[in-house]
Design an enzyme around this catalytic site. Sequence first.
Site, PDB file in Angstrom:
ATOM      1  CE  LYS A 165      57.651  67.961  54.407  1.00 26.14           C
ATOM      2  NZ  LYS A 165      56.800  67.039  55.051  1.00 26.14           N
ATOM      3  CE  LYS A 217      51.540  59.269  55.732  1.00 20.95           C
ATOM      4  NZ  LYS A 217      50.912  59.630  56.984  1.00 20.95           N
ATOM      5  CE  LYS A 232      46.276  65.476  58.941  1.00 12.42           C
ATOM      6  NZ  LYS A 232      47.319  65.462  59.969  1.00 12.42           N
TER       7      LYS A 232
HETATM    8  P1  ATP Z   1      49.722  63.241  56.855  1.00 14.38           P
HETATM    9  O1  ATP Z   1      50.803  62.556  56.078  1.00 14.38           O
HETATM   10  O2  ATP Z   1      48.410  62.950  56.332  1.00 14.38           O
HETATM   11  O3  ATP Z   1      50.004  64.708  57.074  1.00 14.38           O
HETATM   12  P2  ATP Z   1      50.767  62.517  59.330  1.00 14.38           P
HETATM   13  O4  ATP Z   1      51.096  61.121  59.672  1.00 14.38           O
HETATM   14  O5  ATP Z   1      51.926  63.315  58.885  1.00 14.38           O
HETATM   15  O6  ATP Z   1      49.631  62.572  58.274  1.00 14.38           O
HETATM   16  P3  ATP Z   1      49.129  63.092  61.651  1.00 14.38           P
HETATM   17  O7  ATP Z   1      47.871  63.650  61.169  1.00 14.38           O
HETATM   18  O8  ATP Z   1      49.645  63.758  62.848  1.00 14.38           O
HETATM   19  O9  ATP Z   1      50.234  63.272  60.571  1.00 14.38           O
HETATM   20  O10 ATP Z   1      48.956  61.551  61.958  1.00 14.38           O
HETATM   21  C1  ATP Z   1      48.179  61.199  63.053  1.00 14.38           C
HETATM   22  C2  ATP Z   1      48.151  59.723  63.202  1.00 14.38           C
HETATM   23  O11 ATP Z   1      47.544  59.141  62.044  1.00 14.38           O
HETATM   24  C3  ATP Z   1      49.541  59.101  63.325  1.00 14.38           C
HETATM   25  O12 ATP Z   1      49.490  58.079  64.306  1.00 14.38           O
HETATM   26  C4  ATP Z   1      49.795  58.529  61.965  1.00 14.38           C
HETATM   27  O13 ATP Z   1      50.657  57.415  62.015  1.00 14.38           O
HETATM   28  C5  ATP Z   1      48.384  58.119  61.537  1.00 14.38           C
HETATM   29  N1  ATP Z   1      48.267  58.092  60.072  1.00 14.38           N
HETATM   30  C6  ATP Z   1      48.485  59.115  59.214  1.00 14.38           C
HETATM   31  N2  ATP Z   1      48.271  58.730  57.937  1.00 14.38           N
HETATM   32  C7  ATP Z   1      47.906  57.418  57.996  1.00 14.38           C
HETATM   33  C8  ATP Z   1      47.549  56.437  57.016  1.00 14.38           C
HETATM   34  N3  ATP Z   1      47.526  56.730  55.720  1.00 14.38           N
HETATM   35  N4  ATP Z   1      47.236  55.192  57.430  1.00 14.38           N
HETATM   36  C9  ATP Z   1      47.243  54.872  58.748  1.00 14.38           C
HETATM   37  N5  ATP Z   1      47.582  55.737  59.722  1.00 14.38           N
HETATM   38  C10 ATP Z   1      47.907  57.008  59.371  1.00 14.38           C
END
Ligand code: ATP
Length: 331
Positions: A111, A193, A196
Amino acid sequence: MKRMLSGIKPTGQLHLGNYIGALRHFVEYQDEYEMFAFIANLHCITVPQDPKELQKNLRDCVALYLACGLDPAKANIFLQTDVRAHAQLGYIMCCHTYMGELNRMTQFKDKMAKGETNLSGGLYTYPSLMAADILLYDPDYVPVGEDQKQHVELTRDLAIRMNNRYGTLFKVPEPLVAKVGARIMSLSDPSRKMSKSDETNKGCIYLLDDLKAARKKVMSAVTDNCARVHFDPVSQPGISNLMQIMSSLSDDRPMGDIEAEFEGKGYGDFKRSVADCVCGTLEKIQTRYQEVLDSGEIDAALESGAARASVIADEKLAAVQKAIGMEIILK
Ligand code: ATP
Ligand code: LTN
């Protein structure tokens, strides 16, 4: 019984990456382990949130936990803020984390590198809070997607540091990162990746997406011109990503099996099968989600989950405060 703990941030809608990388494992393990699955609502305010939207996302997130198969009779489901010890131990962990360690966390570094301004102090120190979330419960394992492994490793370092300084306080947990599906990539850009925060909304399949829209996203997924369904994330990242999705949603079907089925067939056929798998999964989840949403199941699950979690967390917090010398012994 061994114990497991994990959490998901209720920022925006949960997506297929969250399901494949994390949520489906919580469900899979709930029979074999004592499971603590919480909604990390303190973590989501590390970036600005609209209060109304956040409130809706929180309920949706619990409903999706249940819709994906978490059973409150087996797993403890709770809201992070319903167990106050998280914030309290979070502060203590923050005081035992070096700035150098926080500076190395890739999420924050990324970030900063993007030149984002007005980043909050909470975003910077969030790995310390995550360490508290985990260490309060002495779990053996923490099932997470690949991107969270670094935070669980920091948690281990902090547990060892505190154990050395104050005597054994915490179990040192292991991250549990699946071999397949721990990093589902964006369908529109397989070098990033699935997330969201996908601005185009084309690369991310949300668990509550309309089935037609989800099918369309799969059918327009970026692939390559190699014309073969072959698992090679380096030279065929788009196809390999779709293979990982298919395998994860069909009982970890081996890649060789998928390759054999689509040998000599076009990408259209393959994508149609992936879309069938995805839509089959979403349909099941969405049907149960509708049932759960207006029932009393959400409130009942959160109440019993928080009650059980609080007993364990409060006891751990008290032991830590005592070990640190933060207690007044009445004479
Ligand atoms: P985002 O980047 O979508 O905001 P995040 O990882 O920041 O997602 P969380 O929603 O809290 O935030 O993630 C919840 C769980 O889902 C964590 O264990 C994370 O590692 C897993 N996760 C998130 N995105 C992926 C992905 N693209 N593939 C596999 N696992 C994921
Ligand atoms: N940081 C995680 C969510 C999270 C978590 C946790 C995961 C907060 N506390 C404890 C496992 C264990 C994320 O952003 N995905």
